[in-house]
Design a protein around this motif. Structure first.
Motif, PDB file in Angstrom:
ATOM      1  N   ASP A  68       0.856  -1.182   0.000  1.00  0.00           N
ATOM      2  CA  ASP A  68       0.000   0.000   0.000  1.00  0.00           C
ATOM      3  C   ASP A  68       0.896   1.238   0.000  1.00  0.00           C
ATOM      4  O   ASP A  68       1.441   1.634   1.027  1.00  0.00           O
ATOM      5  N   LYS A  69       1.036   1.840  -1.162  1.00  0.00           N
ATOM      6  CA  LYS A  69       2.000   2.935  -1.336  1.00  0.00           C
ATOM      7  C   LYS A  69       1.683   4.131  -0.445  1.00  0.00           C
ATOM      8  O   LYS A  69       2.578   4.736   0.140  1.00  0.00           O
ATOM      9  N   GLU A  70       0.411   4.469  -0.333  1.00  0.00           N
ATOM     10  CA  GLU A  70       0.047   5.624   0.478  1.00  0.00           C
ATOM     11  C   GLU A  70       0.320   5.372   1.960  1.00  0.00           C
ATOM     12  O   GLU A  70       0.776   6.261   2.678  1.00  0.00           O
ATOM     13  N   ALA A  71       0.049   4.156   2.418  1.00  0.00           N
ATOM     14  CA  ALA A  71       0.280   3.834   3.828  1.00  0.00           C
ATOM     15  C   ALA A  71       1.771   3.864   4.156  1.00  0.00           C
ATOM     16  O   ALA A  71       2.183   4.384   5.199  1.00  0.00           O
ATOM     17  N   VAL A  72       2.594   3.303   3.274  1.00  0.00           N
ATOM     18  CA  VAL A  72       4.038   3.315   3.505  1.00  0.00           C
ATOM     19  C   VAL A  72       4.568   4.740   3.468  1.00  0.00           C
ATOM     20  O   VAL A  72       5.394   5.138   4.306  1.00  0.00           O
ATOM     21  N   ALA A  73       4.097   5.539   2.510  1.00  0.00           N
ATOM     22  CA  ALA A  73       4.540   6.927   2.421  1.00  0.00           C
ATOM     23  C   ALA A  73       4.176   7.697   3.688  1.00  0.00           C
ATOM     24  O   ALA A  73       4.964   8.509   4.190  1.00  0.00           O
ATOM     25  N   ALA A  74       2.981   7.444   4.223  1.00  0.00           N
ATOM     26  CA  ALA A  74       2.565   8.105   5.462  1.00  0.00           C
ATOM     27  C   ALA A  74       3.457   7.707   6.629  1.00  0.00           C
ATOM     28  O   ALA A  74       3.801   8.532   7.482  1.00  0.00           O
ATOM     29  N   GLN A  75       3.868   6.434   6.682  1.00  0.00           N
ATOM     30  CA  GLN A  75       4.776   5.986   7.735  1.00  0.00           C
ATOM     31  C   GLN A  75       6.140   6.658   7.628  1.00  0.00           C
ATOM     32  O   GLN A  75       6.738   7.029   8.641  1.00  0.00           O
ATOM     33  N   LEU A  76       6.636   6.809   6.411  1.00  0.00           N
ATOM     34  CA  LEU A  76       7.938   7.463   6.232  1.00  0.00           C
ATOM     35  C   LEU A  76       7.932   8.873   6.809  1.00  0.00           C
ATOM     36  O   LEU A  76       8.956   9.354   7.308  1.00  0.00           O
ATOM     37  N   GLN A  77       6.792   9.532   6.750  1.00  0.00           N
ATOM     38  CA  GLN A  77       6.687  10.901   7.250  1.00  0.00           C
ATOM     39  C   GLN A  77       6.829  10.979   8.768  1.00  0.00           C
ATOM     40  O   GLN A  77       7.127  12.052   9.309  1.00  0.00           O
ATOM     41  N   THR A  78       6.619   9.861   9.473  1.00  0.00           N
ATOM     42  CA  THR A  78       6.534   9.920  10.935  1.00  0.00           C
ATOM     43  C   THR A  78       7.533   9.016  11.655  1.00  0.00           C
ATOM     44  O   THR A  78       7.510   8.932  12.884  1.00  0.00           O
ATOM     45  N   VAL A  79       8.408   8.335  10.929  1.00  0.00           N
ATOM     46  CA  VAL A  79       9.383   7.448  11.570  1.00  0.00           C
ATOM     47  C   VAL A  79      10.260   8.236  12.541  1.00  0.00           C
ATOM     48  O   VAL A  79      10.736   9.333  12.242  1.00  0.00           O
ATOM     49  N   SER A  80      10.473   7.683  13.713  1.00  0.00           N
ATOM     50  CA  SER A  80      11.409   8.231  14.701  1.00  0.00           C
ATOM     51  C   SER A  80      12.136   7.055  15.334  1.00  0.00           C
ATOM     52  O   SER A  80      11.501   6.164  15.901  1.00  0.00           O
ATOM     53  N   TYR A  81      13.448   7.025  15.229  1.00  0.00           N
ATOM     54  CA  TYR A  81      14.215   5.873  15.723  1.00  0.00           C
ATOM     55  C   TYR A  81      15.679   6.250  15.866  1.00  0.00           C
ATOM     56  O   TYR A  81      16.106   7.348  15.479  1.00  0.00           O
ATOM     57  N   GLU A  82      16.477   5.359  16.413  1.00  0.00           N
ATOM     58  CA  GLU A  82      17.932   5.504  16.438  1.00  0.00           C
ATOM     59  C   GLU A  82      18.541   4.326  15.713  1.00  0.00           C
ATOM     60  O   GLU A  82      18.144   3.183  15.921  1.00  0.00           O
ATOM     61  N   GLY A  83      19.539   4.604  14.871  1.00  0.00           N
ATOM     62  CA  GLY A  83      20.189   3.548  14.123  1.00  0.00           C
ATOM     63  C   GLY A  83      21.588   3.923  13.721  1.00  0.00           C
ATOM     64  O   GLY A  83      22.267   4.686  14.421  1.00  0.00           O
ATOM     65  N   MET A  84      22.033   3.435  12.581  1.00  0.00           N
ATOM     66  CA  MET A  84      23.411   3.614  12.163  1.00  0.00           C
ATOM     67  C   MET A  84      23.776   5.077  11.914  1.00  0.00           C
ATOM     68  O   MET A  84      24.945   5.447  12.014  1.00  0.00           O
ATOM     69  N   SER A  85      22.804   5.921  11.605  1.00  0.00           N
ATOM     70  CA  SER A  85      23.066   7.350  11.426  1.00  0.00           C
ATOM     71  C   SER A  85      22.668   8.171  12.640  1.00  0.00           C
ATOM     72  O   SER A  85      22.558   9.397  12.560  1.00  0.00           O
ATOM     73  N   GLY A  86      22.460   7.498  13.763  1.00  0.00           N
ATOM     74  CA  GLY A  86      22.074   8.203  14.975  1.00  0.00           C
ATOM     75  C   GLY A  86      20.571   8.368  15.069  1.00  0.00           C
ATOM     76  O   GLY A  86      19.806   7.654  14.424  1.00  0.00           O
ATOM     77  N   PRO A  87      20.095   9.323  15.877  1.00  0.00           N
ATOM     78  CA  PRO A  87      18.652   9.541  16.026  1.00  0.00           C
ATOM     79  C   PRO A  87      18.091  10.307  14.838  1.00  0.00           C
ATOM     80  O   PRO A  87      18.660  11.303  14.397  1.00  0.00           O
ATOM     81  N   LEU A  88      16.964   9.839  14.305  1.00  0.00           N
ATOM     82  CA  LEU A  88      16.290  10.495  13.193  1.00  0.00           C
ATOM     83  C   LEU A  88      14.801  10.609  13.515  1.00  0.00           C
ATOM     84  O   LEU A  88      14.189   9.647  13.959  1.00  0.00           O
TER      85      LEU A  88
END
Length: 445
Positions: free
Chosen positions: A373-393
């Motif tokens: 579901d392209k719209e659902a995935v795109a909406a998730q990309l807008q709100t991701v918050s996490y810490e990983g290899m590039s630090g906190p995003l």
């Protein structure tokens, strides 16, 4: 569905919309916009879904051509990502597990080719998401195709202003994108890295700038004068030259006559190499050179030899950064060591950025009910918050929705022990979590 949060949120320090727009004029940044938003409104296809059991992720970067230095570690990272449990065993979404295919495309450092391969990923490979890295010449045309076609897209290694404003129909009244997101930093962070280094060197406080007439150059040209003035320095623009220029004598003469003790730039790497060699020949030796978009990678130092000594630049990822993969728990040092052991070459900072593209893709696609579901995935990309290899995003925090900010440090190229030249962290003003590795010294005492 609410945005997914993993291991914390982004550090403070985002600039307000008002202050950003004040420092960024619309005219120059509109280069290449060409009615982009109108085209998007007529052609969006993002509501469609697929029923296959495979998630297809397209990856686009400049693996050949003059920008190839940015992508020289990309195939290593893709292979390492494919070998993680999450990618090897498939993404579990609800009660269903989807196999994951990564399709890699080379832009050949050509924006037209970038658009072409993005369309191939969408129309032929039926990509569920496209991730892309390295300079506006790559990320912007890819993101434009994806926004138009309604395909989720994540970009990195591009100043956010050059990615965001250059793709607007009206940069003075910007509208957030629906399907395209990015993480990196902007011109304000270059100021946060570079100005503290300028202040530690005794100069005449005159800054010369080498900015071409392209998306990066125009973004820097619009934003830097205000940063420079606020820092108590004066500004000399070398002129909006064309990429590929071979004679920089007039620019060099101008910098010399104006007493530009500080030098900044944002050119494509071959152009800086030509200019810097000519500057040495013609006697322009600024006390501190702080460069952007060039000398980011070890291979870039080879063309300049000793002329690279103590040139300063930005570092957004490196082995001394206290970051850990959200996929495997390996550290930044582990990733750098693995690359050096596998390739026999020195680590480079795009390793971390490319790695995080796939971290974020995995988070967004496993947080929806249907990864097709392209719209659902795109909406998730807008709100991701996490810490990983590039630090906190944190993609919701901004400066605009869908833009995650990383915090770079100031480094200088110095003679190394294991390699001819090594990046040494000399200023951590905007990312104090990264340890200082050496003293800042003048490029030309």
């Amino acid at each position: 569905m609410e945005g997914t949060t993993r291991k914390g949120a982004l550090a403070e320090g985002s600039f307000s919309r008002r202050s950003l727009l004040k420092g960024l004029g619309g005219g120059a940044l509109a280069m290449g916009a060409g009615g982009f938003l109108e085209a998007c409104s007529k052609n969006v296809k993002g509501s469609g879904t697929s029923t296959t059991d495979t998630i297809t992720i397209g990856f686009v970067s400049p693996q050949t051509g003059p920008l190839a230095g940015f992508a020289s570690g990309d195939n290593f990272v893709v292979d390492r990502i494919r070998d993680t449990d999450a990618y090897k065993n498939g993404f579990k979404v609800g009660s269903k597990t989807y196999s994951v295919e990564i399709v890699v495309k080379d832009t050949q450092s050509d924006p037209n080719r970038a658009s072409e391969v993005a369309r191939e990923l969408v129309l032929q490979n039926h990509a569920d998401i496209v991730v892309t890295s390295s300079t506006p010449e790559t990320t912007n045309p890819v993101a434009t195709v994806c926004e138009t076609q309604g395909i989720p897209c994540l970009s990195t290694v591009v100043p956010w202003q050059a990615w965001f404003f250059a793709r607007q129909a009206d940069p003075t009244n910007p509208v957030p994108f629906k399907f395209t997101t990015m993480f990196f930093f902007g011109v304000e962070a270059f100021g946060g890295c570079f100005v503290p280094m300028w202040d530690r060197i005794d100069t005449d406080k005159v800054v010369g700038g080498m900015f071409p007439n392209d998306d990066d150059g125009n973004a820097f040209r619009d934003a830097w004068p205000g940063i420079i003035k606020d820092a108590g320095y004066s500004w000399v623009d070398g002129g909006a030259y064309t990429d590929g220029t071979t004679d920089y004598s007039s620019m060099i003469s101008k910098f010399k006559s104006k007493g530009c003790d500080v030098f900044i730039n944002a050119p494509i790497p071959p152009d800086f190499n030509t200019m810097w060699k000519q500057a040495a020949q013609q006697g322009y030796k600024p006390k501190l050179a702080t460069v952007a978009k060039v000398l980011l990678f070890p291979a870039d130092t080879e063309a300049l030899g000793d002329l690279v000594n103590n040139i300063a630049t930005d570092q957004w990822w490196g082995p001394t950064m206290p970051y850990t993969s959200s996929l495997t728990d390996e550290t930044a040092q582990d990733l750098a060591d693995a690359y050096q052991s596998s390739s026999g070459k020195q680590w480079l900072q795009t390793l971390g950025s490319t790695y995080s593209l796939f971290e974020v893709a995995q988070i967004a696609m496993t947080a929806v009910d249907d990864p097709h579901d392209k719209e659902a995935v795109a909406a998730q990309l807008q709100t991701v918050s996490y810490e990983g290899m590039s630090g906190p995003l944190d993609f919701a925090k901004g400066p605009f929705p869908g833009i995650g900010i990383v915090n770079p440090v100031g480094v200088q190229w110095k003679p190394g022990t294991d390699y001819a030249w090594e990046m040494v962290v000399v200023d951590n003003s905007i990312n104090p979590s990264v340890p200082i590795g050496g003293d800042l010294v003048a490029t030309n005492p």
